[in-house]
Design a protein around this motif. Structure first.
Motif, short mmCIF file in Angstrom:
data_model
loop_
_atom_site.label_atom_id
_atom_site.label_comp_id
_atom_site.label_asym_id
_atom_site.label_seq_id
_atom_site.Cartn_x
_atom_site.Cartn_y
_atom_site.Cartn_z
N ILE A 7 -43.22 18.12 18.21
CA ILE A 7 -42.80 19.01 19.36
C ILE A 7 -44.25 19.59 20.01
CG2 ILE A 7 -41.79 21.28 20.40
CD1 ILE A 7 -40.01 21.09 17.85
N ILE A 60 -36.54 18.57 24.78
CA ILE A 60 -36.08 18.77 23.51
C ILE A 60 -34.40 19.49 23.53
CG2 ILE A 60 -36.08 20.01 21.29
CD1 ILE A 60 -38.46 18.49 21.69
N GLY A 69 -31.27 21.29 21.37
CA GLY A 69 -31.15 21.84 20.28
C GLY A 69 -31.85 23.29 20.27
N ILE A 70 -32.46 23.43 21.48
CA ILE A 70 -33.01 24.85 21.37
C ILE A 70 -32.00 25.99 22.17
CG2 ILE A 70 -34.82 26.24 22.50
CD1 ILE A 70 -35.97 24.26 20.46
N SER A 77 -30.85 20.56 27.40
CA SER A 77 -32.09 20.47 26.82
C SER A 77 -33.17 21.25 27.54
CB SER A 77 -32.43 18.85 27.37
OG SER A 77 -32.32 18.74 28.77
N LEU A 117 -39.48 28.39 15.65
CA LEU A 117 -38.70 27.53 14.87
C LEU A 117 -39.32 27.36 13.35
CD1 LEU A 117 -38.70 24.66 17.60
CD2 LEU A 117 -36.69 26.23 17.02
N ASP A 119 -34.59 24.43 11.11
CA ASP A 119 -34.15 24.15 12.30
C ASP A 119 -34.54 22.66 12.43
OD1 ASP A 119 -33.41 26.78 12.91
OD2 ASP A 119 -35.69 27.37 13.44
N GLU A 120 -35.27 22.00 12.04
CA GLU A 120 -35.58 20.39 12.39
C GLU A 120 -34.36 19.61 12.54
OE1 GLU A 120 -40.07 19.93 10.56
OE2 GLU A 120 -38.50 19.44 9.36
N LEU A 175 -32.70 19.71 16.18
CA LEU A 175 -33.57 19.30 17.19
C LEU A 175 -33.44 17.87 17.74
CD1 LEU A 175 -36.29 21.70 16.62
CD2 LEU A 175 -34.34 22.20 17.77
#
Length: 74
Positions: free
Chosen positions: A7, A13, A15-16, A21, A51, A55-56, A59
């Motif tokens: 990141i 990105i 998923g945040i 996105s 994060l 959390d990976e 994402l």
């Protein structure tokens, strides 16, 4: 799925924010397993989120593509 190390500033990105996105404005590494990100969503609102390694799996990096191209057979 991406790693926290992948990141970077200006990355898009998923998923945040659910269903959207976001563009990464800045990152701040906190130890080996934590990253604070500052982002801008599609409406231009700034946000901040911490994060963790856990959390990976949520994402994904959005692949930049061209909206059109001239690569067809003439």
């Amino acid at each position: 799925m991406i790693k926290l190390e992948d990141i970077k500033k200006d990355s898009l990105i998923n998923g945040i924010v659910p269903g959207r996105s976001v563009k990464i404005v800045s990152t701040e590494k906190i130890g080996g397993d934590t990253l604070t990100i500052y982002y801008r969503d599609g409406d231009g609102k700034l946000g901040e989120r911490m994060l963790f390694r856990s959390d990976e799996n949520q994402l994904d990096i959005v692949k930049a593509g061209r909206p059109w191209s001239f690569d067809a057979n003439p």
